[in-house]
Scaffold this motif. Sequence first.
Motif, mmCIF file in Angstrom:
data_model
loop_
_atom_site.group_PDB
_atom_site.id
_atom_site.type_symbol
_atom_site.label_atom_id
_atom_site.label_comp_id
_atom_site.label_asym_id
_atom_site.label_seq_id
_atom_site.Cartn_x
_atom_site.Cartn_y
_atom_site.Cartn_z
ATOM 1 N N VAL A 29 18.437 7.477 4.360
ATOM 2 C CA VAL A 29 17.365 6.501 4.583
ATOM 3 C C VAL A 29 16.166 7.308 5.055
ATOM 4 O O VAL A 29 16.049 7.660 6.215
ATOM 5 N N ARG A 30 15.269 7.599 4.118
ATOM 6 C CA ARG A 30 14.180 8.535 4.394
ATOM 7 C C ARG A 30 13.025 7.897 5.139
ATOM 8 O O ARG A 30 12.207 8.576 5.730
ATOM 9 N N GLY A 31 12.914 6.564 5.119
ATOM 10 C CA GLY A 31 11.851 5.896 5.859
ATOM 11 C C GLY A 31 11.380 4.642 5.153
ATOM 12 O O GLY A 31 12.017 4.147 4.226
ATOM 13 N N LEU A 32 10.241 4.132 5.616
ATOM 14 C CA LEU A 32 9.622 2.944 5.036
ATOM 15 C C LEU A 32 8.316 3.343 4.379
ATOM 16 O O LEU A 32 7.572 4.170 4.921
ATOM 17 N N ILE A 33 8.021 2.771 3.211
ATOM 18 C CA ILE A 33 6.746 3.022 2.554
ATOM 19 C C ILE A 33 6.046 1.685 2.333
ATOM 20 O O ILE A 33 6.682 0.639 2.210
ATOM 21 N N ASN A 34 4.720 1.743 2.315
ATOM 22 C CA ASN A 34 3.902 0.560 2.131
ATOM 23 C C ASN A 34 3.399 0.534 0.699
ATOM 24 O O ASN A 34 2.637 1.407 0.289
ATOM 25 N N LEU A 35 3.831 -0.472 -0.060
ATOM 26 C CA LEU A 35 3.385 -0.645 -1.443
ATOM 27 C C LEU A 35 2.441 -1.843 -1.500
ATOM 28 O O LEU A 35 2.892 -2.982 -1.599
ATOM 29 N N ARG A 36 1.166 -1.576 -1.359
ATOM 30 C CA ARG A 36 0.151 -2.634 -1.415
ATOM 31 C C ARG A 36 0.509 -3.819 -0.526
ATOM 32 O O ARG A 36 0.481 -4.974 -0.952
ATOM 33 N N GLY A 37 0.876 -3.531 0.710
ATOM 34 C CA GLY A 37 1.173 -4.582 1.672
ATOM 35 C C GLY A 37 2.629 -5.007 1.737
ATOM 36 O O GLY A 37 3.008 -5.771 2.620
ATOM 37 N N GLN A 38 3.452 -4.527 0.815
ATOM 38 C CA GLN A 38 4.881 -4.827 0.864
ATOM 39 C C GLN A 38 5.621 -3.585 1.340
ATOM 40 O O GLN A 38 5.311 -2.471 0.913
ATOM 41 N N VAL A 39 6.597 -3.786 2.208
ATOM 42 C CA VAL A 39 7.351 -2.666 2.762
ATOM 43 C C VAL A 39 8.616 -2.436 1.936
ATOM 44 O O VAL A 39 9.352 -3.363 1.627
ATOM 45 N N SER B 148 4.883 10.352 -4.663
ATOM 46 C CA SER B 148 5.172 10.428 -3.228
ATOM 47 C C SER B 148 4.148 9.632 -2.436
ATOM 48 O O SER B 148 2.969 9.617 -2.773
ATOM 49 N N MET B 149 4.643 8.974 -1.416
ATOM 50 C CA MET B 149 3.785 8.176 -0.551
ATOM 51 C C MET B 149 4.109 8.502 0.901
ATOM 52 O O MET B 149 5.184 9.003 1.206
ATOM 53 N N THR B 150 3.167 8.179 1.787
ATOM 54 C CA THR B 150 3.398 8.368 3.209
ATOM 55 C C THR B 150 4.542 7.473 3.651
ATOM 56 O O THR B 150 4.602 6.303 3.280
ATOM 57 N N MET B 151 5.450 8.062 4.417
ATOM 58 C CA MET B 151 6.616 7.324 4.895
ATOM 59 C C MET B 151 6.605 7.239 6.411
ATOM 60 O O MET B 151 6.209 8.180 7.086
ATOM 61 N N THR B 152 7.083 6.121 6.913
ATOM 62 C CA THR B 152 7.298 5.957 8.343
ATOM 63 C C THR B 152 8.781 6.154 8.596
ATOM 64 O O THR B 152 9.604 5.398 8.057
ATOM 65 N N PRO B 153 9.149 7.176 9.370
ATOM 66 C CA PRO B 153 10.572 7.420 9.632
ATOM 67 C C PRO B 153 11.216 6.259 10.400
ATOM 68 O O PRO B 153 10.541 5.547 11.142
ATOM 69 N N ILE B 154 12.513 6.098 10.212
ATOM 70 C CA ILE B 154 13.285 5.090 10.935
ATOM 71 C C ILE B 154 14.208 5.843 11.890
ATOM 72 O O ILE B 154 15.128 6.528 11.441
#
Length: 161
Positions: free
Chosen positions: A59-69, A46-52
């Motif tokens: 569509v649960r949100g956006l996650i940041n994977l080492r600088g890639q969304v 699990s990672m921190t998500m930014t809701p849309i």
Amino acid sequence: MHEDISKNQEVLINNKSVNTKQFSAFYLDNRLYGIEVSRVQEVVRSMTMTPIPLAPDYVRGLINLRGQVATAIGLRELFGFHEQLPDEFINIVCKIDGMLISFQVDEIGDVIEVSEEDFEQTPQTISDNIRRYMIGVYKISNSLLSAIDVDNIIKFLNHKT
């Protein structure tokens, strides 16, 4: 026709040639599913998500994977399993047409190698909201592995957004 070795392997069993595939197995609502290993970039907790805002519930949100969304898609919501949402999800990250999509699942399983001889069409007893995203099922030991069609999910998402 030349076979792509990364997707399919040919194995000799009892002097018969058998095509096999590998799936990254996962669980949703205690049911076994899989995505072809060749489609999976990585698996992360699990990672921190930014809701849309105004996005559908899957569509649960956006996650940041080492600088890639990556866009996080809740397979529970997409498949209609709304009860008993777990506290944490596992992200199965796939790179599709240059985009990162994270499929959120309850728990990750092992990589499972299956034989094409064990493939069956998707049973009619599986509900439509899941069946439309499946390639079919593979019989494995005492269970069934439901093979997910990532491309059908992407087609659905592209038409809904």
